[in-house]
Design a protein around this motif. Structure first.
Motif, mmCIF file in Angstrom:
data_model
loop_
_atom_site.group_PDB
_atom_site.id
_atom_site.type_symbol
_atom_site.label_atom_id
_atom_site.label_comp_id
_atom_site.label_asym_id
_atom_site.label_seq_id
_atom_site.Cartn_x
_atom_site.Cartn_y
_atom_site.Cartn_z
ATOM 1 N N LEU A 97 0.817 -1.212 0.000
ATOM 2 C CA LEU A 97 0.000 0.000 0.000
ATOM 3 C C LEU A 97 0.853 1.264 0.000
ATOM 4 C CD1 LEU A 97 -2.820 -0.992 2.543
ATOM 5 C CD2 LEU A 97 -2.977 -0.904 0.041
ATOM 6 N N ASP A 98 2.019 1.184 0.617
ATOM 7 C CA ASP A 98 2.883 2.375 0.750
ATOM 8 C C ASP A 98 3.411 2.888 -0.590
ATOM 9 O OD1 ASP A 98 2.535 2.541 3.451
ATOM 10 O OD2 ASP A 98 4.412 1.508 3.970
ATOM 11 N N VAL A 99 3.420 2.043 -1.635
ATOM 12 C CA VAL A 99 3.957 2.506 -2.931
ATOM 13 C C VAL A 99 2.873 3.169 -3.772
ATOM 14 C CG1 VAL A 99 5.754 0.732 -2.913
ATOM 15 C CG2 VAL A 99 3.582 0.302 -4.115
ATOM 16 N N TRP A 100 1.658 3.249 -3.224
ATOM 17 C CA TRP A 100 0.542 3.865 -3.951
ATOM 18 C C TRP A 100 0.247 5.259 -3.409
ATOM 19 C CZ3 TRP A 100 -2.287 1.698 -8.006
ATOM 20 C CH2 TRP A 100 -1.974 0.373 -8.316
ATOM 21 N N SER A 101 -0.218 6.128 -4.324
ATOM 22 C CA SER A 101 -0.679 7.458 -3.946
ATOM 23 C C SER A 101 -2.030 7.359 -3.249
ATOM 24 C CB SER A 101 -0.797 8.332 -5.193
ATOM 25 O OG SER A 101 -1.384 9.575 -4.894
ATOM 26 N N GLU A 102 -2.348 8.343 -2.421
ATOM 27 C CA GLU A 102 -3.618 8.324 -1.690
ATOM 28 C C GLU A 102 -4.813 8.403 -2.648
ATOM 29 O OE1 GLU A 102 -4.103 7.781 1.459
ATOM 30 O OE2 GLU A 102 -1.965 7.657 1.948
ATOM 31 N N VAL A 150 0.848 5.384 -14.314
ATOM 32 C CA VAL A 150 1.193 6.796 -14.144
ATOM 33 C C VAL A 150 1.672 6.969 -12.705
ATOM 34 C CG1 VAL A 150 0.429 9.190 -14.216
ATOM 35 C CG2 VAL A 150 -0.534 7.524 -15.823
ATOM 36 N N PHE A 151 2.894 7.439 -12.567
ATOM 37 C CA PHE A 151 3.473 7.709 -11.243
ATOM 38 C C PHE A 151 3.509 9.223 -11.025
ATOM 39 C CE2 PHE A 151 5.201 3.811 -12.877
ATOM 40 C CZ PHE A 151 5.296 2.951 -11.801
ATOM 41 N N LYS A 152 3.388 9.633 -9.774
ATOM 42 C CA LYS A 152 3.558 11.055 -9.473
ATOM 43 C C LYS A 152 4.289 11.214 -8.149
ATOM 44 C CE LYS A 152 -0.773 12.212 -7.056
ATOM 45 N NZ LYS A 152 -1.921 13.154 -7.029
ATOM 46 N N LYS A 153 4.951 12.347 -8.006
ATOM 47 C CA LYS A 153 5.677 12.633 -6.772
ATOM 48 C C LYS A 153 4.710 13.193 -5.733
ATOM 49 C CE LYS A 153 10.108 13.628 -9.006
ATOM 50 N NZ LYS A 153 11.143 14.659 -9.277
ATOM 51 N N ASN A 154 4.856 12.721 -4.509
ATOM 52 C CA ASN A 154 4.043 13.288 -3.441
ATOM 53 C C ASN A 154 4.687 14.569 -2.917
ATOM 54 O OD1 ASN A 154 6.175 12.520 -1.779
ATOM 55 N ND2 ASN A 154 5.049 10.873 -0.762
ATOM 56 N N LYS A 161 5.238 7.773 -6.373
ATOM 57 C CA LYS A 161 4.211 6.807 -5.987
ATOM 58 C C LYS A 161 3.384 6.416 -7.219
ATOM 59 C CE LYS A 161 4.689 7.274 -1.370
ATOM 60 N NZ LYS A 161 4.886 6.171 -0.389
ATOM 61 N N ILE A 162 2.773 5.194 -7.155
ATOM 62 C CA ILE A 162 1.838 4.805 -8.213
ATOM 63 C C ILE A 162 0.567 5.624 -8.045
ATOM 64 C CG2 ILE A 162 0.543 2.922 -9.268
ATOM 65 C CD1 ILE A 162 2.482 0.960 -7.940
ATOM 66 N N TRP A 163 0.142 6.266 -9.117
ATOM 67 C CA TRP A 163 -1.044 7.113 -9.081
ATOM 68 C C TRP A 163 -2.216 6.419 -9.797
ATOM 69 C CZ3 TRP A 163 -1.565 12.247 -12.261
ATOM 70 C CH2 TRP A 163 -2.751 12.901 -11.891
ATOM 71 N N LYS A 164 -1.988 6.048 -11.057
ATOM 72 C CA LYS A 164 -3.041 5.424 -11.850
ATOM 73 C C LYS A 164 -2.456 4.249 -12.625
ATOM 74 C CE LYS A 164 -5.337 9.899 -12.527
ATOM 75 N NZ LYS A 164 -5.838 10.884 -13.513
ATOM 76 N N VAL A 165 -3.257 3.189 -12.745
ATOM 77 C CA VAL A 165 -2.799 2.040 -13.519
ATOM 78 C C VAL A 165 -3.991 1.353 -14.152
ATOM 79 C CG1 VAL A 165 -2.875 0.513 -11.503
ATOM 80 C CG2 VAL A 165 -1.455 -0.104 -13.467
ATOM 81 N N ILE A 166 -3.796 0.906 -15.384
ATOM 82 C CA ILE A 166 -4.815 0.115 -16.062
ATOM 83 C C ILE A 166 -4.130 -1.104 -16.668
ATOM 84 C CG2 ILE A 166 -4.590 1.533 -18.163
ATOM 85 C CD1 ILE A 166 -7.569 0.872 -18.710
#
Length: 406
Positions: free
Chosen positions: A303-308, A383-387, A393-398
């Protein structure tokens, strides 16, 4: 009265006639200038070529613009010179308002009432090119190794994810270094003075370490600098040497001296190798993917590698938009199936705060208490984005399911 009027008319005619013969006449010149001699690409998308000179309407300060209306590389303008007698007009062509053509001013003798066509080529002075060209690119410490010390001891350090990016600015005599590492963040600006054949250095590093200095560069591209730093003992300076091993590796050495020119014993340095511009981004993404693939990773670690504000879209499953939903999905997956998988990076597009990755996953799964193992293969878009702390962090994935033989 009649005679007086006639006399007045005669006098007025003489005055007018005298004024007309002293009025300047125009000499018209059509300038056709070939720009095909300008071989190097300029910093502008289109050429701005002007003419300046000694006789009105020309001045030595402002351009009269020539235009290439049909794209044939010939820049033209017609100029009318108000002159009374034969006149020598001196002029030069100017590129992009700052680059004067080489050589002495051109001369054209004009006569009142004439029309002339003047054809020429731009006397372009070839640029020497950027002396720092070999440094342009992305660099990292070779074997992550860094050496530093003083007169009492020498220390070998391992510094990971040290990234230096060197870019040419909008002039071809400069180089901007951007350094990012766990132990060092800062930038360096080099500017080369072609006439003095000197390198000018300015730098700034956290927390309080600004530097200023000068030096030289050899024809092989080796750079030597003498730099004084904020925060170091008064009247001390450092000699820096950047020496090339080959086109993809250079050695940096910094040695401190006191005001008498004696070594203090303080030094540091290391070897740098050229890397792909996305080298470090790929490393960070691969570390995240390894967390997803590792069966021993805990639920919280996953869970920690994912964006909120995540979005997770997998075949035959509802879209997941929160970490709570993701946790339920992963727990159910672990309880009901045994999955072995490996994420691979196909390619990435890296931006300042986001990274887009096209990837694939290959593996197999089996239902618990079943002997049947089913291979699978998916293509995916991450799609990764910086917090707010700058961590990716992982933001979106399909995920798109495809056959295992593709």
């Amino acid at each position: 009265m009649f005679k007086l009027n006639n006399l007045y008319i005669v006098i007025l005619f003489c005055i007018c006639n005298t004024h007309q013969t002293s009025t300047a006449q125009e000499a018209s010149v059509l300038f056709n200038l070939s720009a095909k001699t300008i071989k190097e690409a300029t910093k502008d998308n289109s050429l701005h070529i002007g003419i300046r000179g000694s006789s009105m309407p020309l001045t030595w300060v402002n351009d009269i613009l020539l235009k290439d209306n049909n794209g044939d590389g010939i820049y033209t303008v017609t100029i009318n010179f108000p002159i009374k007698t034969k006149t020598d007009v001196y002029f030069k062509f100017v590129l992009n308002q700052v680059e004067w053509e080489k050589g002495d001013a051109r001369k054209l003798r004009l006569e009142p009432g004439t029309t002339t066509t003047y054809e020429a080529e731009f006397n372009y002075e070839s640029r020497p090119g950027n002396p720092f060209e070999k440094f342009i690119g992305t660099w990292s410490l070779k074997d992550n190794s860094w050496e530093q010390g003083n007169k009492d001891e020498t220390t070998q350090l391992k510094i990971y994810e040290h990234q230096t990016v060197c870019k040419e600015l909008n002039t071809d005599n400069s180089l901007l270094w951007t350094v990012n590492a766990p132990s060092a963040r800062g930038h360096i600006l080099w500017v080369y003075n072609h006439k003095q054949k000197k390198v000018n250095h300015l730098s700034s590093f956290l927390p309080y370490r600004s530097g200023i200095g000068k030096g030289s560069i050899t024809k092989e591209g080796n750079v030597s600098l003498k730099i004084a730093f904020e925060g170091e003992p008064k009247n001390t300076y450092r000699l820096y040497h950047y020496n090339w091993v080959n086109d993809d590796e250079y050695v940096l050495e910094s040695i401190q001296y006191d005001q008498s020119g004696t070594k203090t014993g303080d030094f540091y340095g290391g070897s740098f190798i050229r890397v792909d511009k996305d080298h470090f981004v790929k490393q960070k993404i691969q570390n995240i993917l390894n967390v997803l693939d590792n069966k021993k990773t805990t639920l919280q670690e996953k869970l920690d590698v994912w964006s909120e504000d995540l979005i997770h879209m997998a075949p035959n499953h509802s879209t997941i938009t929160s970490k709570k939903q993701l946790a339920n999905f992963l727990e159910a997956e672990k309880e009901n199936t045994d999955i072995t998988m490996k994420h691979d990076i196909i390619d990435i597009l890296s931006y300042e705060d986001t990274v887009i990755m096209r990837g694939a996953v290959n593996g197999s799964f089996s239902k618990k208490n079943s002997q049947e193992t089913i291979p699978f293969s998916t293509k995916n878009l991450f799609v990764f984005k910086k917090n707010k702390n700058g961590i990716l962090k992982i933001w979106k994935v399909i995920y798109n399911m495809s056959s295992n033989n593709q």
